[in-house]
Write a protein that holds these residues in place. Structure first.
Motif, PDB file in Angstrom:
ATOM      1  N   ALA A  30       0.819  -1.218   0.000  1.00 42.45           N
ATOM      2  CA  ALA A  30       0.000   0.000   0.000  1.00 42.45           C
ATOM      3  C   ALA A  30       0.851   1.265   0.000  1.00 42.45           C
ATOM      4  N   ALA A  31       2.176   1.107   0.069  1.00 44.59           N
ATOM      5  CA  ALA A  31       3.062   2.267   0.124  1.00 44.59           C
ATOM      6  C   ALA A  31       2.998   3.058  -1.175  1.00 44.59           C
ATOM      7  N   ARG A  32       3.182   4.347  -1.067  1.00 48.89           N
ATOM      8  CA  ARG A  32       3.167   5.226  -2.232  1.00 48.89           C
ATOM      9  C   ARG A  32       4.438   6.070  -2.328  1.00 48.89           C
ATOM     10  N   SER A  33       5.405   5.787  -1.446  1.00 48.62           N
ATOM     11  CA  SER A  33       6.680   6.494  -1.483  1.00 48.62           C
ATOM     12  C   SER A  33       7.786   5.514  -1.859  1.00 48.62           C
ATOM     13  N   PHE A  34       8.644   5.907  -2.798  1.00 50.11           N
ATOM     14  CA  PHE A  34       9.709   5.051  -3.302  1.00 50.11           C
ATOM     15  C   PHE A  34      11.045   5.751  -3.071  1.00 50.11           C
ATOM     16  N   LEU A  35      12.062   4.970  -2.728  1.00 53.07           N
ATOM     17  CA  LEU A  35      13.372   5.504  -2.401  1.00 53.07           C
ATOM     18  C   LEU A  35      14.420   4.913  -3.334  1.00 53.07           C
ATOM     19  N   SER A  36      15.238   5.772  -3.921  1.00 54.65           N
ATOM     20  CA  SER A  36      16.365   5.338  -4.743  1.00 54.65           C
ATOM     21  C   SER A  36      17.656   5.709  -4.021  1.00 54.65           C
ATOM     22  N   LEU A  37      18.490   4.695  -3.733  1.00 50.98           N
ATOM     23  CA  LEU A  37      19.779   4.914  -3.079  1.00 50.98           C
ATOM     24  C   LEU A  37      20.888   4.528  -4.053  1.00 50.98           C
ATOM     25  N   ALA A  38      21.585   5.498  -4.584  1.00 48.97           N
ATOM     26  CA  ALA A  38      22.673   5.244  -5.532  1.00 48.97           C
ATOM     27  C   ALA A  38      23.441   6.536  -5.753  1.00 48.97           C
ATOM     28  N   ARG A  39      24.726   6.396  -6.065  1.00 45.15           N
ATOM     29  CA  ARG A  39      25.485   7.598  -6.396  1.00 45.15           C
ATOM     30  C   ARG A  39      24.973   8.175  -7.710  1.00 45.15           C
ATOM     31  N   ILE A  84      -0.844   9.160 -11.546  1.00 41.59           N
ATOM     32  CA  ILE A  84      -0.770   8.632 -10.177  1.00 41.59           C
ATOM     33  C   ILE A  84      -0.097   9.701  -9.314  1.00 41.59           C
ATOM     34  N   PRO A  85      -0.802  10.785  -9.010  1.00 42.75           N
ATOM     35  CA  PRO A  85      -0.170  11.917  -8.323  1.00 42.75           C
ATOM     36  C   PRO A  85       0.252  11.635  -6.889  1.00 42.75           C
ATOM     37  N   ASP A  86      -0.259  10.558  -6.275  1.00 41.11           N
ATOM     38  CA  ASP A  86       0.094  10.297  -4.883  1.00 41.11           C
ATOM     39  C   ASP A  86       1.370   9.462  -4.743  1.00 41.11           C
ATOM     40  N   TRP A  87       1.969   9.026  -5.851  1.00 42.33           N
ATOM     41  CA  TRP A  87       3.243   8.320  -5.788  1.00 42.33           C
ATOM     42  C   TRP A  87       4.377   9.331  -5.671  1.00 42.33           C
TER      43      TRP A  87
END
Length: 225
Positions: free
Chosen positions: A176-185, A206-209
């Motif tokens: 149900a999460a709508r926040s995504f995290l990218s960890l990279a240089r 999909i404006p809530d992502w």
């Protein structure tokens, strides 16, 4: 015997930890790190039977000191095969004295403007000395990787062995999460342009992502969607 440049968190170091954890118990494994202990040292120490740090400072240009250190470890450990990872380790392994077969795994498929000129010079030197490796193994079967290896004039290139990862048996995230995290240089080979472009394409639908990108270097245009 595996040879790696440093023990900080990165794709090559993660792969080495994976290989060490899944080594045949009948084999004895040794990891030689050219530099000092790093952020992944505890994990690497637990994955291999023996881990040796040559304690070369990151700013050192004394390649022959590194070669002497690796030669001493080769004489002591007497490996059946020497596998190097990352270009600095490749150069030292190519110059080392051993009768054991040598292999190298190519982990990157290009350079960007932020890469140090010395790294690019060392990569070209590794390409010139690649005849000393019994196998040059790409970690990707992409066209970019193939083109990069050709540009370095690598010899003895073998069929790619794709970079592996341990996949959990079930999803470890909240569907149900709508926040995504990218960890990279921030580097061209990390594909941020593709990631950011994909989120830009769906922003209206999909404006809530939300996407947040964090890592060394700056992301000058947009930090979050």
């Amino acid at each position: 015997m595996y040879v790696c440049t440093d023990a900080d968190i990165g794709g090559a170091e993660r792969l080495l930890a994976l290989l060490g954890r899944h080594a045949d118990p009948r084999d004895e494994s040794c990891l030689v790190v050219l530099m000092q202990r790093g952020t992944l040292s505890d994990e690497l120490d637990a994955a291999f039977d023996r881990v040796v740090y040559l304690d070369t400072p990151p700013t050192s240009r004394d390649i022959f000191r590194m070669v002497r250190g690796l030669n001493a470890q080769i004489r002591d450990f007497e490996p059946d095969i020497v596998s190097s990872h990352l270009f600095h380790a490749d150069l030292v392994t190519a110059l080392a004295s051993t009768r054991a077969p040598r292999t190298t795994t190519v982990h990157t498929h290009g350079f960007g403007p932020g890469d140090h000129p010395l790294t690019k010079l060392i990569a070209r030197a590794v390409g010139a000395l690649s005849f000393r490796f019994d196998a040059v193994i790409p970690s990707s079967d992409s066209d970019d990787m193939a083109q990069f290896i050709r540009a370095l004039r690598m010899k003895n290139v073998r069929t790619p062995i794709l970079n592996g990862a341990e996949i959990p048996p079930a999803a470890t995230f909240d569907p149900a999460a709508r926040s995504f995290l990218s960890l990279a240089r921030n580097h061209p080979v990390k594909g941020h342009n593709v990631l950011f472009g994909a989120f830009a394409d769906i922003a209206e639908h999909i404006p809530d992502w939300r996407l947040r990108a964090y890592g060394p270097g700056s992301f000058p245009t947009i930090r979050a969607w």
